[in-house]
Enzyme design. Structure first.
Site, PDB file in Angstrom:
ATOM      1  N   HIS A 166      -7.478  -5.245  -1.232  1.00  0.00           N
ATOM      2  CA  HIS A 166      -6.468  -4.418  -0.564  1.00  0.00           C
ATOM      3  C   HIS A 166      -6.254  -4.850   0.884  1.00  0.00           C
ATOM      4  O   HIS A 166      -5.169  -4.700   1.419  1.00  0.00           O
ATOM      5  CB  HIS A 166      -6.874  -2.949  -0.615  1.00  0.00           C
ATOM      6  CG  HIS A 166      -5.717  -2.023  -0.439  1.00  0.00           C
ATOM      7  ND1 HIS A 166      -4.717  -1.874  -1.390  1.00  0.00           N
ATOM      8  CD2 HIS A 166      -5.369  -1.195   0.578  1.00  0.00           C
ATOM      9  CE1 HIS A 166      -3.822  -1.016  -0.966  1.00  0.00           C
ATOM     10  NE2 HIS A 166      -4.179  -0.576   0.229  1.00  0.00           N
ATOM     11  N   SER A 212       0.833  -1.198   0.000  1.00  0.00           N
ATOM     12  CA  SER A 212       0.000   0.000   0.000  1.00  0.00           C
ATOM     13  C   SER A 212       0.875   1.259   0.000  1.00  0.00           C
ATOM     14  O   SER A 212       1.669   1.460  -0.915  1.00  0.00           O
ATOM     15  CB  SER A 212      -0.960  -0.041   1.177  1.00  0.00           C
ATOM     16  OG  SER A 212      -1.982   0.924   1.042  1.00  0.00           O
ATOM     17  N   ASP A 214      -8.061  -5.678  -5.811  1.00  0.00           N
ATOM     18  CA  ASP A 214      -7.379  -4.582  -5.136  1.00  0.00           C
ATOM     19  C   ASP A 214      -7.689  -3.257  -5.827  1.00  0.00           C
ATOM     20  O   ASP A 214      -7.818  -3.192  -7.052  1.00  0.00           O
ATOM     21  CB  ASP A 214      -5.878  -4.840  -5.155  1.00  0.00           C
ATOM     22  CG  ASP A 214      -5.092  -3.724  -4.480  1.00  0.00           C
ATOM     23  OD1 ASP A 214      -5.519  -3.281  -3.403  1.00  0.00           O
ATOM     24  OD2 ASP A 214      -4.068  -3.299  -5.045  1.00  0.00           O
TER      25      ASP A 214
END
Length: 236
Positions: free
Chosen positions: A224, A47, A189
């Site tokens: 995610h 991330s 994601d």
């Protein structure tokens, strides 16, 4: 492990996406100067910690950053999913992320060193409004976020891919990158399009043969935040 400038135990003040290249360069130089360091580096992170890796790869690494593993992330700040994926500002993600970052910054030990800790009640009260907070107009009228997360207002000030975004986007520097990378993403994601774009760009435009031939791509049934492949609708 490195805290971004102004976060965690790092000194200075945090501005989202702004100082990551400079911070990474400073760390690499300091490490390279240590007698116990070989001067060869590899990085890993997910991330935002993938954004910091791309930012470092776009900086002055002098061939010392040999490999990186940017995961569930983006090298293009403007096109990143929490900004302008498909041209639309992702209000929910940008707002929630900014809330979380503001709360984390307020909880830093250094934020309490000079007397009383920051007053986070305005943020807590805003978050407690739930979906109604996101529906309030105008969208950039968020005084509690302007105070605690000033980058949030800046994003609204730059709705187009202007000089502000180009200056902080590592994707503007694919042609100068020399680092091999294992790009990891998930089909669900928020950054999957950017993971694919970075992989293809380095394969075609990397500044060295090591960068072009050293690109690898791993994609799985992940989102995610869910890396198990287990979702309410499907178990992979």
């Amino acid at each position: 492990w490195q805290d971004s400038r102004g976060s965690g135990n790092s000194e200075g003040s945090f501005t989202a996406l702004q100082d990551e290249t400079r911070g990474g360069e400073d760390l690499l130089q300091w490490l390279a100067d240590q007698p116990w360091c070989s001067g060869k580096f590899g990085t890993y992170g997910r991330s935002y910690l993938g954004i910091t890796q791309w930012s470092l790869a776009a900086g002055k690494v002098d061939g010392r950053l040999l490999a990186m593993v940017p995961s569930y992330t983006s090298a293009d700040q403007y096109a990143a999913a929490f900004h302008h994926e498909g041209g639309l500002f992702a209000l929910n993600i940008a707002t929630a992320w900014s809330f979380n970052m503001a709360m984390m910054l307020a909880a830093r030990p250094s934020a309490r060193e000079n007397g009383s800790p920051p007053d986070v009640r305005p943020l807590q009260q805003a978050a407690a409004q739930g979906i109604s907070y996101y529906r309030r107009l105008p969208l950039n009228d968020r005084p509690e976020l302007r105070a605690a997360a000033p980058w949030y207002a800046t994003w609204f000030d730059h709705p187009d891919r202007d000089a502000y975004w180009r200056e902080i986007s590592p994707a503007e520097h694919y042609d100068s990158m020399t680092t091999a990378s294992l790009n990891i993403g998930g089909w669900f994601d928020i950054f999957i399009n950017q993971t694919l774009a970075s992989y293809m760009a380095l394969r075609a435009r990397g500044a060295s043969e090591a960068a072009r031939s050293g690109q690898r791509l791993l994609i799985g049934p992940w989102s995610h935040g869910v890396l198990t492949g287990v979702f309410p609708e499907m178990h992979f």
